[in-house]
Scaffold this motif. Structure first.
Motif, PDB file in Angstrom:
ATOM      1  N   LYS B 139       0.772  -1.147   0.074  1.00  0.00           N
ATOM      2  CA  LYS B 139       0.079   0.009  -0.069  1.00  0.00           C
ATOM      3  C   LYS B 139       0.836   1.398  -0.075  1.00  0.00           C
ATOM      4  CE  LYS B 139      -4.222  -1.846   2.279  1.00  0.00           C
ATOM      5  NZ  LYS B 139      -4.951  -2.094   3.452  1.00  0.00           N
ATOM      6  N   GLN B 140       1.823   1.345   0.825  1.00  0.00           N
ATOM      7  CA  GLN B 140       2.690   2.299   0.738  1.00  0.00           C
ATOM      8  C   GLN B 140       3.399   2.592  -0.644  1.00  0.00           C
ATOM      9  OE1 GLN B 140       2.717   3.844   3.716  1.00  0.00           O
ATOM     10  NE2 GLN B 140       4.224   5.421   3.389  1.00  0.00           N
ATOM     11  N   GLN B 142       2.432   1.752  -3.551  1.00  0.00           N
ATOM     12  CA  GLN B 142       1.136   2.597  -4.118  1.00  0.00           C
ATOM     13  C   GLN B 142       1.087   3.873  -3.937  1.00  0.00           C
ATOM     14  OE1 GLN B 142      -2.741   0.544  -3.967  1.00  0.00           O
ATOM     15  NE2 GLN B 142      -1.888  -1.018  -5.008  1.00  0.00           N
ATOM     16  N   PHE B 143       1.155   4.204  -2.885  1.00  0.00           N
ATOM     17  CA  PHE B 143       0.891   5.645  -2.289  1.00  0.00           C
ATOM     18  C   PHE B 143       2.000   6.585  -2.697  1.00  0.00           C
ATOM     19  CE2 PHE B 143       0.531   8.155   1.335  1.00  0.00           C
ATOM     20  CZ  PHE B 143      -0.524   8.762   1.121  1.00  0.00           C
ATOM     21  N   ALA B 146       2.280   7.149  -6.299  1.00  0.00           N
ATOM     22  CA  ALA B 146       1.401   8.145  -7.115  1.00  0.00           C
ATOM     23  C   ALA B 146       1.915   9.510  -7.010  1.00  0.00           C
ATOM     24  CB  ALA B 146       0.014   7.939  -6.335  1.00  0.00           C
ATOM     25  N   ILE B 147       2.562   9.876  -6.025  1.00  0.00           N
ATOM     26  CA  ILE B 147       3.205  11.118  -5.901  1.00  0.00           C
ATOM     27  C   ILE B 147       4.599  11.462  -6.175  1.00  0.00           C
ATOM     28  CG2 ILE B 147       1.340  12.012  -4.310  1.00  0.00           C
ATOM     29  CD1 ILE B 147       3.134  11.190  -1.928  1.00  0.00           C
ATOM     30  N   TYR B 172      -0.507  -1.207  -9.189  1.00  0.00           N
ATOM     31  CA  TYR B 172      -1.865  -0.625  -9.002  1.00  0.00           C
ATOM     32  C   TYR B 172      -2.870  -1.709  -9.434  1.00  0.00           C
ATOM     33  CZ  TYR B 172       0.152   3.786  -7.926  1.00  0.00           C
ATOM     34  OH  TYR B 172       0.933   4.803  -7.224  1.00  0.00           O
TER      35      TYR B 172
END
Lengths: 237, 237
Positions: B139-140, B142-143, B146-147, B172
């Motif tokens: 999850k981290q 992905q997170f 994204a940025i 993703y």
DNA sequence: CCAAAAGTGTTTATACTACACCCATGA
DNA sequence: TCATGGGTGTAGTATAAACACTTTTGG
């Protein structure tokens, strides 16, 4: 039960960065350390991990000890581990941030610890690596707040738009156009306008708003899925 | 030097979630544990914090031990602390993720540890709370991805657009329209198109690209400031 | 009556989405 | 010659940014 032989065993601490908001400014709660080493210097509220608890529980215990508060928004930030970060003995410390509404809880704070609220930008220098912890927590707060509506944890139940805007401006050290700000906030569908006005801030009075808690909780859950399924978010109201 | 009396002292571990990409799939590197407790079960590569190092150094030491690699992108994720998470003895573990290009480094991996790459979705069950660690790291990832353009750490120096797209789609668990994908990637200004083509994936051959390292490093720095000063980002090229 | 904060719309620019066909090549 | 992956453009929609004046009322 086997044990791991010949390994280092050390203290594990928890330090809490407690952010508060008084309707005007973003603040951080600090204590004057009551014990050696570094007695009487300013510091974060912290404590050591105990045998029967995990880190989240320790953080909640420590927050309650100082503020009397339970069920507060807290989040683990980072483990700090420089070899000599604590002058007395090797210790790793895990930092947590907490968000509280100053006005509502001011009375409950324990003055056993000589605690004081400081403006984020005017806080004294802290012991050990606590300045670094505060700085990282502030960045994390900015970061989280940009993608998740957590700043509401800092507000009283009912609040005005300008309080909300002050809060966001404080967190991001900037100013926003108030028309664009309210439009964006309203588009989340999280705010409910009340009939009541707050007259304390101006002659005209400003309408109070409150959070739509049902939608708020739903949005918190969706958090990490923000990349896909924006459609789900849209359906969800 | 004062010491803190009567406090609990425990093991502090580091566990590494090592993500890899082979041009097609996102994978995670696991080992078969060579010692008790839980000997021969699948696990993350880990170890205990030692006296002369901080957590980042421990994570790098552990990664090097398994893969022979240094100067790899690593990031602290979270401290895990359930009271009984290690069956042998109370231990807190701090998880790190690492990103590596499988093809480039496959040969260097130490087979002392019976390490194997697994597709993220087909990995075996792991000991202790390691499944939870992998899930949070994913999850981290992905997170962050994204940025921030961190996924380039997983690619070889030169890569094709479809490799890049495979990677993002793997991270993703979705698919992207390739025209929109390349447009967005190109708009970052981070990619340099080379004259060379990679003919391994198709008859026609696909142009190779590489990272503009200068801009990439600049963007990594800007990270947390993304809320304001988008203008600075724009000027910066 | 006036100072101080509250409240309110429109235009423009930018970014994102959806969508379909031709190209080059080796076998 | 054909199957396979590579490569390209446009129009419509949604989101974000810039910008200034009127309203209310307690003192």
């Amino acid at each position: 039960m086997n044990r791991y032989k010949g390994q280092l065993r050390i203290l594990v601490a928890v330090d809490c960065i407690i952010f508060g908001f008084d309707g005007k400014d973003l603040k951080v709660l600090l204590i004057q350390r009551g014990f050696e080493p570094e007695k009487n210097k300013w510091s974060l509220m912290g404590g050591f991990l105990e045998a029967n608890e995990n880190l989240d529980e320790a953080a909640n215990r420590i927050l309650k000890q100082l503020t009397g508060l339970e069920d507060i928004y807290m989040e683990q930030i980072h483990a700090f581990s420089k070899v000599d970060r604590d002058v007395a003995e090797r210790a790793v410390s895990v930092s947590y941030f907490a968000l509280i509404d100053i006005a509502r809880y001011e009375k409950q704070i324990s003055y056993d610890y000589h605690a004081e609220w400081f403006l984020i930008n005017e806080k004294p220098d802290l012991i050990f690596d606590h300045d670094e912890m505060v700085e990282l927590a502030r960045k994390q707060l900015q970061f989280k707040a940009a993608i998740q509506p957590i700043l509401f944890e800092l507000l009283p139940e009912n609040f005005t738009i300008s309080q909300l805007q002050n809060l966001y401006e404080g967190v991001y050290k900037t100013t926003f156009d108030k028309r664009n700000f309210i439009r964006k906030l309203m588009s989340t569908g999280l705010l409910i306008k009340l009939e009541v006005k707050d007259k304390s801030g101006s002659r005209k009075g400003a309408y109070l708003y409150k959070l739509d808690k049902r939608k708020y909780n739903a949005k918190l859950d969706v958090f990490f899925n923000y990349i896909h399924d924006r459609s789900e978010l849209a359906q969800q109201n």
